[in-house]
Design a protein around this motif. Structure first.
Motif, PDB file in Angstrom:
ATOM      1  N   UNK A 110     -12.431 -73.795  -9.509  1.00  0.00           N
ATOM      2  CA  UNK A 110     -13.440 -73.951 -10.562  1.00  0.00           C
ATOM      3  C   UNK A 110     -13.661 -72.637 -11.304  1.00  0.00           C
ATOM      4  N   UNK A 111     -13.694 -71.543 -10.552  1.00  0.00           N
ATOM      5  CA  UNK A 111     -13.829 -70.227 -11.180  1.00  0.00           C
ATOM      6  C   UNK A 111     -12.616 -69.924 -12.056  1.00  0.00           C
ATOM      7  N   UNK A 112     -11.449 -70.340 -11.613  1.00  0.00           N
ATOM      8  CA  UNK A 112     -10.228 -70.127 -12.399  1.00  0.00           C
ATOM      9  C   UNK A 112     -10.311 -70.811 -13.747  1.00  0.00           C
ATOM     10  N   UNK A 113     -10.765 -72.049 -13.776  1.00  0.00           N
ATOM     11  CA  UNK A 113     -10.885 -72.767 -15.050  1.00  0.00           C
ATOM     12  C   UNK A 113     -11.846 -72.043 -15.977  1.00  0.00           C
ATOM     13  N   UNK A 114     -12.974 -71.614 -15.431  1.00  0.00           N
ATOM     14  CA  UNK A 114     -13.949 -70.889 -16.234  1.00  0.00           C
ATOM     15  C   UNK A 114     -13.359 -69.598 -16.779  1.00  0.00           C
ATOM     16  N   UNK A 115     -12.620 -68.876 -15.938  1.00  0.00           N
ATOM     17  CA  UNK A 115     -11.988 -67.636 -16.385  1.00  0.00           C
ATOM     18  C   UNK A 115     -10.960 -67.890 -17.487  1.00  0.00           C
ATOM     19  N   UNK A 116     -10.264 -69.006 -17.383  1.00  0.00           N
ATOM     20  CA  UNK A 116      -9.269 -69.343 -18.407  1.00  0.00           C
ATOM     21  C   UNK A 116      -9.927 -69.593 -19.764  1.00  0.00           C
ATOM     22  N   UNK A 117     -11.054 -70.272 -19.769  1.00  0.00           N
ATOM     23  CA  UNK A 117     -11.734 -70.509 -21.049  1.00  0.00           C
ATOM     24  C   UNK A 117     -12.222 -69.196 -21.641  1.00  0.00           C
ATOM     25  N   UNK A 118     -12.723 -68.289 -20.791  1.00  0.00           N
ATOM     26  CA  UNK A 118     -13.133 -66.976 -21.283  1.00  0.00           C
ATOM     27  C   UNK A 118     -11.945 -66.217 -21.872  1.00  0.00           C
ATOM     28  N   UNK A 119     -10.806 -66.345 -21.212  1.00  0.00           N
ATOM     29  CA  UNK A 119      -9.608 -65.656 -21.672  1.00  0.00           C
ATOM     30  C   UNK A 119      -9.171 -66.150 -23.049  1.00  0.00           C
ATOM     31  N   UNK A 120      -9.222 -67.457 -23.243  1.00  0.00           N
ATOM     32  CA  UNK A 120      -8.847 -68.023 -24.535  1.00  0.00           C
ATOM     33  C   UNK A 120      -9.790 -67.548 -25.632  1.00  0.00           C
ATOM     34  N   UNK A 121     -11.081 -67.515 -25.355  1.00  0.00           N
ATOM     35  CA  UNK A 121     -12.036 -67.024 -26.352  1.00  0.00           C
ATOM     36  C   UNK A 121     -11.815 -65.527 -26.631  1.00  0.00           C
ATOM     37  N   UNK A 122     -11.483 -64.777 -25.589  1.00  0.00           N
ATOM     38  CA  UNK A 122     -11.263 -63.332 -25.750  1.00  0.00           C
ATOM     39  C   UNK A 122     -10.088 -63.075 -26.693  1.00  0.00           C
ATOM     40  N   UNK A 123      -8.967 -63.741 -26.454  1.00  0.00           N
ATOM     41  CA  UNK A 123      -7.795 -63.505 -27.307  1.00  0.00           C
ATOM     42  C   UNK A 123      -7.942 -64.154 -28.679  1.00  0.00           C
ATOM     43  N   UNK A 124      -8.728 -65.208 -28.763  1.00  0.00           N
ATOM     44  CA  UNK A 124      -9.062 -65.736 -30.087  1.00  0.00           C
ATOM     45  C   UNK A 124      -9.766 -64.665 -30.914  1.00  0.00           C
ATOM     46  N   UNK A 125     -10.666 -63.928 -30.269  1.00  0.00           N
ATOM     47  CA  UNK A 125     -11.346 -62.842 -30.965  1.00  0.00           C
ATOM     48  C   UNK A 125     -10.411 -61.718 -31.354  1.00  0.00           C
ATOM     49  N   UNK A 126      -9.423 -61.413 -30.492  1.00  0.00           N
ATOM     50  CA  UNK A 126      -8.489 -60.331 -30.801  1.00  0.00           C
ATOM     51  C   UNK A 126      -7.484 -60.702 -31.878  1.00  0.00           C
ATOM     52  N   UNK A 127      -7.271 -61.994 -32.109  1.00  0.00           N
ATOM     53  CA  UNK A 127      -6.286 -62.399 -33.122  1.00  0.00           C
ATOM     54  C   UNK A 127      -6.610 -61.797 -34.482  1.00  0.00           C
ATOM     55  N   UNK A 128      -7.880 -61.685 -34.795  1.00  0.00           N
ATOM     56  CA  UNK A 128      -8.283 -61.150 -36.090  1.00  0.00           C
ATOM     57  C   UNK A 128      -8.291 -59.642 -36.172  1.00  0.00           C
ATOM     58  N   UNK A 129      -7.925 -58.967 -35.087  1.00  0.00           N
ATOM     59  CA  UNK A 129      -7.929 -57.497 -35.080  1.00  0.00           C
ATOM     60  C   UNK A 129      -6.529 -56.914 -35.209  1.00  0.00           C
ATOM     61  N   UNK A 130      -5.535 -57.763 -35.402  1.00  0.00           N
ATOM     62  CA  UNK A 130      -4.160 -57.272 -35.526  1.00  0.00           C
ATOM     63  C   UNK A 130      -3.987 -56.646 -36.904  1.00  0.00           C
ATOM     64  N   UNK A 131      -3.764 -55.364 -36.934  1.00  0.00           N
ATOM     65  CA  UNK A 131      -3.674 -54.679 -38.215  1.00  0.00           C
ATOM     66  C   UNK A 131      -2.800 -53.444 -38.091  1.00  0.00           C
ATOM     67  N   UNK A 132      -2.248 -53.007 -39.220  1.00  0.00           N
ATOM     68  CA  UNK A 132      -1.423 -51.812 -39.249  1.00  0.00           C
ATOM     69  C   UNK A 132      -2.214 -50.607 -39.711  1.00  0.00           C
ATOM     70  N   UNK A 133      -1.481 -49.548 -40.051  1.00  0.00           N
ATOM     71  CA  UNK A 133      -2.096 -48.301 -40.492  1.00  0.00           C
ATOM     72  C   UNK A 133      -1.339 -47.774 -41.707  1.00  0.00           C
ATOM     73  N   UNK A 134      -1.924 -46.815 -42.379  1.00  0.00           N
ATOM     74  CA  UNK A 134      -1.198 -46.072 -43.404  1.00  0.00           C
ATOM     75  C   UNK A 134      -1.000 -44.649 -42.901  1.00  0.00           C
TER      76      UNK A 134
END
Length: 504
Positions: free
Chosen positions: A121-145
């Motif tokens: 049960x804890x594993x399932x909960x951790x998996x949902x947190x993980x998906x939300x975490x990487x969903x948040x990081x998807x918008x932070x992918x950026x380059x530099x000048x």
């Protein structure tokens, strides 16, 4: 259709779990369930009873090729260039669906791997947190000048910038010990980065990966973005590792298999992330709080029945507290509830299979032959399934097999030491080919940080063990692997950096 003798060992499961188990499970390729190219089938069994839980089709190299084609078409067909917000929304939708079906997913994890229900049960909960975490990081992918090269700017203006682009088609080879978590921790950063994926679950524990495929389709991921190919490591795993259409392999499992994956990956020099074996040290100093250390050290070894890569199975106990610590560990071990994972209060379930149980018992016999002192446990319980009592050896020495080898079972090897020299203590802890995890137990802030700094492991905990989470990078030194999973570092594993210079 499979006919199952449910409930398992007298424990009921939900109607959704029953319905899922009674399906004949196929391969999930290009957004649809497909028959395997061959006619092979395998059964997965409840390790606590030996009863058949489900049957599933076995893929071949031709099925791997079909999955690679589907994943490449999806990658080139728009997924790689999709908006991060779109990918994030799908990951969050998948998290919501997993939360909706949390009971079924947890029960499947118990029935397939034997783990206690509270961990599942804890594993399932951790998996949902993980998906939300990487969903948040998807918008932070950026380059530099950055500053353009001098030979371009000596007579003209120019600009140089970097782009972060997805690696491509990724393969994920999943172990049997925490299969749902291992699948999600690899898929989430890969999909957030814009890669497409092929997952090979372990043939020992395929159920939650197959259930995940249903939810991926329901969430609305485009066809081909995620593919699930059941099969053996020797056939499907080897085909993925060596396939020229795969750009990256992420593997969790044994160090020996990791070496074979590296060899297979040489053909097209595909990127490889490896999370491999461990034999983690647990250092208990003379000033440790034993009320905290005794249950903490015990669970460092016994979590998941010791069937986890960061298990703290090499215990270094200072002579001043050695006897009190061991007495407390013995009492704690003897009080633990060893039962079917669905049983109320279960703390330790069975070994995943009879073959693995026999391997663990072989190490226990070896420890006795090498002169270690058995303080508790050491026997297989007289009941169906491969249940092994929590086991503690004392009087162990660094050259013993139970000290050096990864047993992957509930077997603790305690060594005594009498020095306070930090470098000498670290040398004992580092006397291993592995370097994945470890812990230090002390009330001295100075000793804690000095020892933690000297332990050659990718993750060290102080007054706790295995303190991992979706936002904390995790991986190993030495023969424990390459690269890191969890955290921002895992997302970076699935991105290439491209530099662009434009003369204006």
């Amino acid at each position: 259709m499979t006919t199952l003798p449910l409930p398992f060992d007298g424990h009921s499961v939900s109607d959704a779990t029953r319905a899922f188990l009674q399906r004949d499970h196929l391969l999930f390729i290009d957004g649809a369930w497909r028959d395997a190219s061959g006619d092979g089938w395998m059964e997965t069994r409840d390790p606590a009873t030996g009863l058949v839980a489900a049957r599933f089709a076995i893929g071949e190299a031709a099925d791997v090729n079909a999955a690679v084609v589907a994943a490449r078409n999806a990658f080139d067909g728009g997924w790689a260039r999709s908006q991060p917000a779109y990918r994030a929304a799908l990951l969050r939708r998948l998290a919501d669906l997993m939360q909706r079906d949390a009971q079924m997913l947890a029960e499947l994890e118990v029935i397939d791997s034997g783990m206690p229900l509270f961990i599942a049960s804890l594993t399932v909960s951790n998996c949902t947190e993980m998906l939300h975490y990487y969903a948040g990081l998807a918008g932070t992918i950026e380059g530099t000048t950055t500053t353009p090269p001098a030979h371009v700017t000596h007579d003209a203006e120019a600009i140089t910038y970097t782009l972060r682009e997805p690696v491509g088609v990724t393969a994920h080879i999943i172990p049997w010990n925490v299969p749902l978590s291992m699948a999600v921790l690899k898929l989430a950063p890969s999909l957030a980065a814009g890669c497409t994926a092929i997952v090979k679950p372990s043939e020992e524990t395929p159920l939650t990966a197959l259930a995940l495929a249903d939810l991926i389709a329901e969430a609305g991921f485009p066809a081909g973005v995620v593919n699930i190919v059941n099969g053996t490591g020797g056939t499907v795993g080897a085909a993925l590792a060596g396939h020229p259409g795969i750009d990256k392999v992420a593997f969790t499992g044994s160090t020996a298999t990791g070496r074979r994956i590296v060899e297979a990956a040489l053909g097209n020099l595909k990127k490889v992330t490896l999370e491999l074996g461990g034999k983690s040290p647990v250092v208990v100093m003379p000033d440790a709080d034993l009320a905290l250390a005794i249950p903490g050290v015990a669970m460092a070894t016994y979590f998941l029945g010791g069937q986890n890569c960061m298990a703290g199975t090499r215990i270094f106990a200072h002579a001043d507290i050695h006897d009190a610590l061991v007495d407390g560990l013995v009492a704690f071990s003897q009080s633990m509830v060893v039962d079917h994972g669905l049983a109320p209060g279960c703390q330790i379930g069975p070994m995943v299979s009879p073959a693995h149980g026999a391997k663990v018992m072989g190490y226990i016999a070896r420890g006795l032959c090498e002169g270690a002192v058995l303080r508790t446990g050491g026997e297989r319980l007289d009941r169906p399934g491969s249940f092994i009592a929590p086991t503690i050896f004392t009087g162990t020495t660094p050259d013993m097999g139970i000290v050096q080898d990864e047993i992957f079972g509930p077997v603790m090897a305690v060594q005594s030491f009498d020095t306070l020299d930090i470098d000498a203590i670290a040398a004992m802890a580092n006397n291993s080919p592995y370097g994945l995890s470890g812990s230090v137990w002390t009330t001295s802030l100075s000793s804690a940080h000095k020892i933690a700094a000297r332990i050659r492991s990718g993750h060290v905990s102080i007054n706790c063990h295995g303190a991992v989470a979706h936002n904390i990078p995790f991986g190993g030194y030495s023969q424990s692997g390459w690269g890191r999973e969890f955290g921002r570092e895992s997302l970076d594993n699935y991105l290439e950096t491209k530099a662009v210079t434009a003369r204006l």
